[in-house]
Design a protein around this motif. Structure first.
Motif, PDB file in Angstrom:
ATOM      1  N   ASN A   1       2.044  -6.631   6.408  1.00  0.00           N
ATOM      2  CA  ASN A   1       3.350  -6.060   6.089  1.00  0.00           C
ATOM      3  C   ASN A   1       4.517  -6.949   6.499  1.00  0.00           C
ATOM      4  N   THR A   2       4.278  -7.989   7.284  1.00  0.00           N
ATOM      5  CA  THR A   2       5.366  -8.927   7.585  1.00  0.00           C
ATOM      6  C   THR A   2       5.725  -9.768   6.371  1.00  0.00           C
ATOM      7  N   VAL A   3       4.762  -9.989   5.478  1.00  0.00           N
ATOM      8  CA  VAL A   3       5.026 -10.829   4.297  1.00  0.00           C
ATOM      9  C   VAL A   3       4.854 -10.069   2.993  1.00  0.00           C
ATOM     10  N   GLY A   4       4.273  -8.885   3.048  1.00  0.00           N
ATOM     11  CA  GLY A   4       3.992  -8.135   1.826  1.00  0.00           C
ATOM     12  C   GLY A   4       5.178  -7.930   0.906  1.00  0.00           C
TER      13      GLY A   4
ATOM     14  N   VAL B   1      -4.053  -9.760  -5.819  1.00  0.00           N
ATOM     15  CA  VAL B   1      -5.066  -8.703  -5.783  1.00  0.00           C
ATOM     16  C   VAL B   1      -5.296  -8.236  -4.353  1.00  0.00           C
ATOM     17  N   GLY B   2      -5.339  -9.181  -3.423  1.00  0.00           N
ATOM     18  CA  GLY B   2      -5.563  -8.817  -2.033  1.00  0.00           C
ATOM     19  C   GLY B   2      -4.438  -7.973  -1.476  1.00  0.00           C
ATOM     20  N   PHE B   3      -3.189  -8.357  -1.719  1.00  0.00           N
ATOM     21  CA  PHE B   3      -2.052  -7.579  -1.212  1.00  0.00           C
ATOM     22  C   PHE B   3      -2.024  -6.176  -1.817  1.00  0.00           C
ATOM     23  N   ASP B   4      -2.341  -6.069  -3.104  1.00  0.00           N
ATOM     24  CA  ASP B   4      -2.214  -4.777  -3.789  1.00  0.00           C
ATOM     25  C   ASP B   4      -3.396  -3.840  -3.547  1.00  0.00           C
ATOM     26  N   TYR B   5      -4.595  -4.392  -3.390  1.00  0.00           N
ATOM     27  CA  TYR B   5      -5.792  -3.538  -3.348  1.00  0.00           C
ATOM     28  C   TYR B   5      -6.425  -3.411  -1.968  1.00  0.00           C
ATOM     29  N   ARG B   6      -6.017  -4.240  -1.033  1.00  0.00           N
ATOM     30  CA  ARG B   6      -6.681  -4.278   0.264  1.00  0.00           C
ATOM     31  C   ARG B   6      -6.714  -2.918   0.961  1.00  0.00           C
ATOM     32  N   SER B   7      -5.604  -2.192   0.957  1.00  0.00           N
ATOM     33  CA  SER B   7      -5.516  -0.936   1.712  1.00  0.00           C
ATOM     34  C   SER B   7      -5.696   0.310   0.858  1.00  0.00           C
ATOM     35  N   LYS B   8      -6.108   0.133  -0.384  1.00  0.00           N
ATOM     36  CA  LYS B   8      -6.246   1.310  -1.261  1.00  0.00           C
ATOM     37  C   LYS B   8      -7.516   2.104  -0.972  1.00  0.00           C
ATOM     38  N   ILE B   9      -8.518   1.461  -0.362  1.00  0.00           N
ATOM     39  CA  ILE B   9      -9.758   2.154  -0.009  1.00  0.00           C
ATOM     40  C   ILE B   9      -9.971   2.008   1.489  1.00  0.00           C
ATOM     41  N   ASP B  10     -10.166   3.118   2.161  1.00  0.00           N
ATOM     42  CA  ASP B  10     -10.358   3.094   3.613  1.00  0.00           C
ATOM     43  C   ASP B  10     -11.825   2.841   3.933  1.00  0.00           C
TER      44      ASP B  10
ATOM     45  N   ASP C   1      -9.399  -9.268   3.293  1.00  0.00           N
ATOM     46  CA  ASP C   1      -8.792 -10.079   4.348  1.00  0.00           C
ATOM     47  C   ASP C   1      -9.205 -11.537   4.208  1.00  0.00           C
ATOM     48  N   TRP C   2     -10.486 -11.763   3.932  1.00  0.00           N
ATOM     49  CA  TRP C   2     -10.963 -13.137   3.757  1.00  0.00           C
ATOM     50  C   TRP C   2     -10.478 -13.711   2.435  1.00  0.00           C
ATOM     51  N   GLY C   3     -10.261 -12.838   1.436  1.00  0.00           N
ATOM     52  CA  GLY C   3      -9.664 -13.308   0.190  1.00  0.00           C
ATOM     53  C   GLY C   3      -8.246 -13.809   0.413  1.00  0.00           C
ATOM     54  N   LEU C   4      -7.469 -13.081   1.227  1.00  0.00           N
ATOM     55  CA  LEU C   4      -6.117 -13.526   1.556  1.00  0.00           C
ATOM     56  C   LEU C   4      -6.144 -14.801   2.393  1.00  0.00           C
ATOM     57  N   PHE C   5      -7.172 -14.933   3.224  1.00  0.00           N
ATOM     58  CA  PHE C   5      -7.333 -16.191   3.975  1.00  0.00           C
ATOM     59  C   PHE C   5      -7.540 -17.355   3.015  1.00  0.00           C
TER      60      PHE C   5
ATOM     61  N   VAL D   1       3.592   1.231  10.374  1.00  0.00           N
ATOM     62  CA  VAL D   1       2.515   1.230   9.382  1.00  0.00           C
ATOM     63  C   VAL D   1       1.844   2.595   9.320  1.00  0.00           C
ATOM     64  N   LYS D   2       1.635   3.230  10.477  1.00  0.00           N
ATOM     65  CA  LYS D   2       0.997   4.548  10.493  1.00  0.00           C
ATOM     66  C   LYS D   2       1.897   5.612   9.867  1.00  0.00           C
ATOM     67  N   GLU D   3       3.183   5.524  10.131  1.00  0.00           N
ATOM     68  CA  GLU D   3       4.106   6.508   9.576  1.00  0.00           C
ATOM     69  C   GLU D   3       4.297   6.338   8.068  1.00  0.00           C
ATOM     70  N   ASN D   4       4.060   5.129   7.554  1.00  0.00           N
ATOM     71  CA  ASN D   4       4.227   4.845   6.142  1.00  0.00           C
ATOM     72  C   ASN D   4       2.918   4.372   5.525  1.00  0.00           C
ATOM     73  N   SER D   5       1.854   5.062   5.865  1.00  0.00           N
ATOM     74  CA  SER D   5       0.516   4.606   5.470  1.00  0.00           C
ATOM     75  C   SER D   5       0.328   4.558   3.964  1.00  0.00           C
ATOM     76  N   HIS D   6       1.088   5.376   3.210  1.00  0.00           N
ATOM     77  CA  HIS D   6       0.902   5.393   1.760  1.00  0.00           C
ATOM     78  C   HIS D   6       1.786   4.373   1.034  1.00  0.00           C
ATOM     79  N   SER D   7       2.859   3.932   1.686  1.00  0.00           N
ATOM     80  CA  SER D   7       3.757   2.966   1.056  1.00  0.00           C
ATOM     81  C   SER D   7       3.606   1.560   1.613  1.00  0.00           C
ATOM     82  N   ALA D   8       3.137   1.470   2.871  1.00  0.00           N
ATOM     83  CA  ALA D   8       2.945   0.150   3.472  1.00  0.00           C
ATOM     84  C   ALA D   8       1.685  -0.496   2.915  1.00  0.00           C
ATOM     85  N   TYR D   9       1.610  -1.819   3.067  1.00  0.00           N
ATOM     86  CA  TYR D   9       0.448  -2.554   2.559  1.00  0.00           C
ATOM     87  C   TYR D   9      -0.754  -2.286   3.446  1.00  0.00           C
TER      88      TYR D   9
END
Length: 381
Positions: free
Chosen positions: A53-56, A104-113, A122-126, A373-381
């Protein structure tokens, strides 16, 4: 169009392409550096979400510098663009394939818990952050050694090397310089935007990477001075002539890449800025002055990139296969009219890009925390 003569426009575009490359390194570079550090600085899912979320909110806007730089090379130096994409075809594809992981990594990484799903991205973003700087550094290393290409009578370029030839020792060393300085820049930015254990880890990475940059840059400079021959134009050059890369004589000579510093001692300020920037970045981030450290890191990158440009000037893409075919500032450019129209457009749009970027960062300034991030879990990356 007559307001600026052709030789001056050629020089201006050499400077502008350099500015765009430095802009790309500074703005998109810290995004890539953060991506490189993601699996190592973030020890838990929430820490990695803080890092992302610092660069998202900014990474896609910063890609403008990459696109603009590529477009400027295409329009201002068409022969360089055509020849480079022929010779470095697989290297450029590797960069593009790596960059695919970023959106793809920024958009899809947090969509599935799911831990495995998130770790994979994470490794894709690396990969998307680590591979492009390494390849760009290797490319610069090969430019300094000369690229095996030639032109036929119709100025059609022919590359006679291979992808694996690019992975030579000096090229790989330049890849280390490039990767370390981008990772250092990302670590400084991460230390500025986070707090607690993430900030502490990022600061340690910044200091370690700054030391690597300083050491590798020094080794590369000594290697260039003593072990790599440079290129010299020995025939007369008509800077106002239409582009014709075959209308000159070039010889390869030991130590030629240092000739510009001997002719113009003030040019030593450029590599000195590289050293000064990273030394100050190391000291400032250690003292917690992360904002100043970020701009000192930017100065360091400008110095490192500028040192390569000053060493090679007026060459842009030397040929190891046919030195006379080497591409220079004077003979690889577009027409007078094209350069002038592009200059006007650049002088209009670059300030707009800078002002918009400054506004976007000022709106989203401040620390990114786990609580946010916890308070904005649905809008944050």
């Amino acid at each position: 169009m007559e307001l600026i003569d052709y030789p001056t426009l050629k020089l201006l575009w050499w400077l502008l392409v350099g500015v765009l490359l430095v802009g790309f390194a500074v703005m998109d570079g810290h995004d890539m550096g953060v991506g490189t550090l993601l699996p190592f600085v973030g020890r838990s899912d929430i820490e990695r979400r803080v890092i992302i979320n610092t660069v998202g909110p900014h990474w896609d806007g910063n890609q403008v510098w990459f696109i603009t730089g590529g477009g400027a090379i295409f329009a201002a130096w068409p022969l360089v663009y055509a020849t480079a994409f022929s010779g470095f075809y697989w290297a450029m594809l590797l960069v593009l394939w790596a960059l695919f992981f970023r959106p793809v990594g920024f958009d899809y990484r947090s969509k599935i818990d799911n831990p495995r799903w998130r770790s994979t991205w994470d490794w894709g973003l690396f990969i998307g952050g680590f591979v492009p700087p390494v390849v760009f550094g290797i490319a610069f290393g090969n430019l300094l050694q000369g690229v095996p290409f030639r032109f036929d009578a119709n100025l059609v370029p022919y590359y006679e090397g291979s992808f694996w030839q690019l992975l030579n020792p000096f090229g790989l060393l330049c890849g280390v310089v490039s990767s370390a300085m981008i990772t250092c820049h990302g670590a400084v930015y991460l230390a500025h935007r986070t707090e607690g254990v993430i900030q502490a880890r990022a600061a340690r990475w910044a200091q370690a990477c700054a030391l690597v940059v300083l050491a590798a840059f020094s080794v590369a400079g000594l290697w260039l001075a003593r072990g790599i021959d440079g290129y010299v134009i020995t025939s007369a050059v008509d800077a106002a002539a239409l582009p014709d890369p075959l209308a000159k004589t070039v010889v390869v000579a030991p130590g030629a890449w240092l000739a510009n510093y001997a002719r113009t001692p003030a040019a030593m300020l450029v590599p000195a800025a590289g050293y000064l920037g990273f030394v100050l970045a190391l000291l400032l981030v250690r003292g917690g002055r992360t904002f100043a450290a970020f701009w000192c890191s930017a100065l360091g990158m400008a110095g490192v990139i500028g040192a390569a440009a000053v060493s090679m000037f007026p060459f842009v893409m030397p040929s190891s296969l046919a030195p006379d075919a080497s591409l220079t500032v004077w003979d690889s450019v577009s027409s007078h009219r094209t350069l002038f129209i592009m200059l006007v457009a650049t002088l209009v749009f670059i300030p707009i890009i800078i002002l918009y970027t400054r506004w976007a960062y000022s709106v989203m300034r401040g620390k990114v925390t786990a609580a946010y991030v916890k308070e904005n879990s649905h809008s944050a990356y």
